[in-house]
Write a protein that holds these residues in place. Structure first.
Motif, PDB file in Angstrom:
ATOM      1  N   GLU A   2      56.187  14.712  79.732  1.00 35.76           N
ATOM      2  CA  GLU A   2      57.017  13.900  80.630  1.00 35.76           C
ATOM      3  C   GLU A   2      56.521  14.018  82.059  1.00 35.76           C
ATOM      4  O   GLU A   2      56.266  15.108  82.545  1.00 35.76           O
ATOM      5  N   VAL A   3      56.391  12.893  82.730  1.00 34.21           N
ATOM      6  CA  VAL A   3      56.096  12.907  84.160  1.00 34.21           C
ATOM      7  C   VAL A   3      57.393  13.209  84.916  1.00 34.21           C
ATOM      8  O   VAL A   3      57.435  14.021  85.830  1.00 34.21           O
ATOM      9  N   LEU A   4      58.458  12.517  84.490  1.00 36.87           N
ATOM     10  CA  LEU A   4      59.755  12.675  85.156  1.00 36.87           C
ATOM     11  C   LEU A   4      60.772  13.152  84.128  1.00 36.87           C
ATOM     12  O   LEU A   4      60.833  12.621  83.016  1.00 36.87           O
ATOM     13  N   LYS A   5      61.528  14.146  84.522  1.00 42.19           N
ATOM     14  CA  LYS A   5      62.553  14.665  83.606  1.00 42.19           C
ATOM     15  C   LYS A   5      63.790  15.027  84.409  1.00 42.19           C
ATOM     16  O   LYS A   5      63.688  15.489  85.552  1.00 42.19           O
ATOM     17  N   ALA A   6      64.951  14.791  83.813  1.00 44.58           N
ATOM     18  CA  ALA A   6      66.211  15.180  84.449  1.00 44.58           C
ATOM     19  C   ALA A   6      67.038  15.910  83.404  1.00 44.58           C
ATOM     20  O   ALA A   6      67.068  15.503  82.245  1.00 44.58           O
ATOM     21  N   THR A   7      67.681  16.988  83.827  1.00 41.09           N
ATOM     22  CA  THR A   7      68.530  17.717  82.887  1.00 41.09           C
ATOM     23  C   THR A   7      69.928  17.890  83.453  1.00 41.09           C
ATOM     24  O   THR A   7      70.102  18.247  84.611  1.00 41.09           O
ATOM     25  N   ASP A   8      70.901  17.589  82.614  1.00 44.76           N
ATOM     26  CA  ASP A   8      72.312  17.871  82.883  1.00 44.76           C
ATOM     27  C   ASP A   8      72.792  17.376  84.255  1.00 44.76           C
ATOM     28  O   ASP A   8      73.377  18.138  85.026  1.00 44.76           O
ATOM     29  N   GLY A  41      77.163   3.031  86.242  1.00 41.15           N
ATOM     30  CA  GLY A  41      76.462   4.109  86.943  1.00 41.15           C
ATOM     31  C   GLY A  41      74.947   4.043  86.836  1.00 41.15           C
ATOM     32  O   GLY A  41      74.255   5.003  87.175  1.00 41.15           O
ATOM     33  N   LYS A  42      74.400   2.893  86.436  1.00 36.60           N
ATOM     34  CA  LYS A  42      72.950   2.772  86.250  1.00 36.60           C
ATOM     35  C   LYS A  42      72.196   2.969  87.560  1.00 36.60           C
ATOM     36  O   LYS A  42      71.221   3.713  87.632  1.00 36.60           O
ATOM     37  N   THR A  43      72.652   2.253  88.587  1.00 34.47           N
ATOM     38  CA  THR A  43      71.981   2.371  89.886  1.00 34.47           C
ATOM     39  C   THR A  43      72.159   3.782  90.446  1.00 34.47           C
ATOM     40  O   THR A  43      71.203   4.382  90.971  1.00 34.47           O
ATOM     41  N   THR A  44      73.353   4.331  90.293  1.00 35.35           N
ATOM     42  CA  THR A  44      73.605   5.701  90.751  1.00 35.35           C
ATOM     43  C   THR A  44      72.669   6.683  90.036  1.00 35.35           C
ATOM     44  O   THR A  44      72.113   7.602  90.653  1.00 35.35           O
ATOM     45  N   PHE A  45      72.485   6.471  88.738  1.00 36.00           N
ATOM     46  CA  PHE A  45      71.593   7.331  87.956  1.00 36.00           C
ATOM     47  C   PHE A  45      70.159   7.279  88.509  1.00 36.00           C
ATOM     48  O   PHE A  45      69.529   8.301  88.772  1.00 36.00           O
ATOM     49  N   ILE A  46      69.671   6.063  88.758  1.00 37.10           N
ATOM     50  CA  ILE A  46      68.315   5.907  89.281  1.00 37.10           C
ATOM     51  C   ILE A  46      68.202   6.546  90.667  1.00 37.10           C
ATOM     52  O   ILE A  46      67.223   7.233  90.972  1.00 37.10           O
ATOM     53  N   GLU A  47      69.226   6.317  91.487  1.00 35.69           N
ATOM     54  CA  GLU A  47      69.162   6.872  92.849  1.00 35.69           C
ATOM     55  C   GLU A  47      69.210   8.399  92.812  1.00 35.69           C
ATOM     56  O   GLU A  47      68.685   9.053  93.718  1.00 35.69           O
ATOM     57  N   THR A  48      69.801   8.943  91.786  1.00 36.32           N
ATOM     58  CA  THR A  48      69.799  10.402  91.612  1.00 36.32           C
ATOM     59  C   THR A  48      68.400  10.867  91.213  1.00 36.32           C
ATOM     60  O   THR A  48      67.888  11.868  91.729  1.00 36.32           O
ATOM     61  N   LEU A  49      67.765  10.104  90.314  1.00 37.56           N
ATOM     62  CA  LEU A  49      66.391  10.447  89.913  1.00 37.56           C
ATOM     63  C   LEU A  49      65.455  10.426  91.119  1.00 37.56           C
ATOM     64  O   LEU A  49      64.523  11.224  91.215  1.00 37.56           O
ATOM     65  N   MET A  50      65.705   9.471  92.046  1.00 37.31           N
ATOM     66  CA  MET A  50      64.823   9.307  93.201  1.00 37.31           C
ATOM     67  C   MET A  50      65.193  10.240  94.357  1.00 37.31           C
ATOM     68  O   MET A  50      64.519  10.269  95.380  1.00 37.31           O
TER      69      MET A  50
END
Ligand code: ATP
Ligand code: MG
Length: 218
Positions: A2-8, A41-50
């Motif tokens: 994985e290049v990008l990973k998010a947990t919990d 929460g899709k946009t919120t999720f992406i903004e959290t990843l970024m």
């Protein structure tokens, strides 16, 4: 890997839990859709990843290392190209040409390389006529396609696009679809376009009640 990973990931906005324990990963070459109701929460999720939204809990990893310092986030934002849901949040240069040239110039490419990138992207989306136009005067669909071109100009390893098809005409939609189908980048596309999902047949994640699940039909 994985290049990008998010947990919990846990995110609360205005007392509401928007993300409730989200795990996610995206590898080079992997292609995914993300769906979910308006406000899911899709946009919120992406903004959290970024790194634009700070989670209460959870961790983001880039190539296996936790993303923590400002330098780590800068590296992440060079690796992951993010097309905003609202192009007005993205575009900031006076002209289309400067907008598309910005990332490759900052990356230290030569004038000639930058010009090649700019002209190939203008030609990919057939927007050569917009080259010298002020970005803030563009139409909605023009802004969308220019914001996509400006992100592609970064030559990122991963691409995250938040409802990129909104406002595109058939020709631009077809070019974008072809690009996404063929690119070696890892891609996450947020969309409500059932037809696009059916055509590309990528795996589909769904955000529901703060949880990210693999959709059964995807
Ligand atoms: N800065 C903020 N202040 C208050 N509420 C917010 C903020 N950002 C997001 N929200 C709320 O959080 C929820 C999730 O919003 P988000 O934009 O992530 O949804 P979405 O799944 O992208 O929706 P859409 O399909 O409409 O784009 C919504 O209820 C939204 O109103
Ligand atoms: Mg959204």
């Amino acid at each position: 890997m994985e290049v990008l990973k998010a947990t919990d990931l846990w995110v609360e906005i205005g007392g509401i839990e928007v993300l409730r324990g989200v795990d996610f990963s995206l590898s080079k070459g992997e292609k995914l859709f993300l769906t979910g109701d308006n406000g899911a929460g899709k946009t919120t999720f992406i903004e959290t990843l970024m790194g634009f939204v700070k989670p209460l809990r959870g961790q983001i990893f880039l190539n296996g290392s936790p993303v923590e310092s400002e330098g780590d986030w800068r590296k992440l934002r060079l690796t992951v190209g993010y097309v905003f849901q609202n192009p007005d949040d993205q575009l900031f240069c006076p002209t289309v040409e400067e907008e598309i040239a910005f990332a490759p110039l900052v990356a230290g490419k030569s004038r000639r390389e930058v010009e090649e990138i700019v002209s190939s992207l203008l030609s990919l989306f057939k927007i050569e006529h917009l080259r010298l136009r002020p970005t803030h005067k563009l139409s909605g669909g023009e802004k969308r396609i220019v914001s996509i071109a400006a992100v592609l100009a970064m030559e990122p390893e991963l691409l995250i696009l938040d409802e990129p098809t909104v406002g595109l005409d058939r020709f631009r939609l077809a070019r974008l679809e072809e690009f996404l189908r063929e690119t070696d980048c890892g891609v996450l596309v947020v969309t409500h376009e059932r037809e696009l999902i059916d055509r590309l047949r990528w795996r589909r994640l769904e955000l529901k009640e703060g949880r990210l699940l693999l959709a059964e039909d995807g």
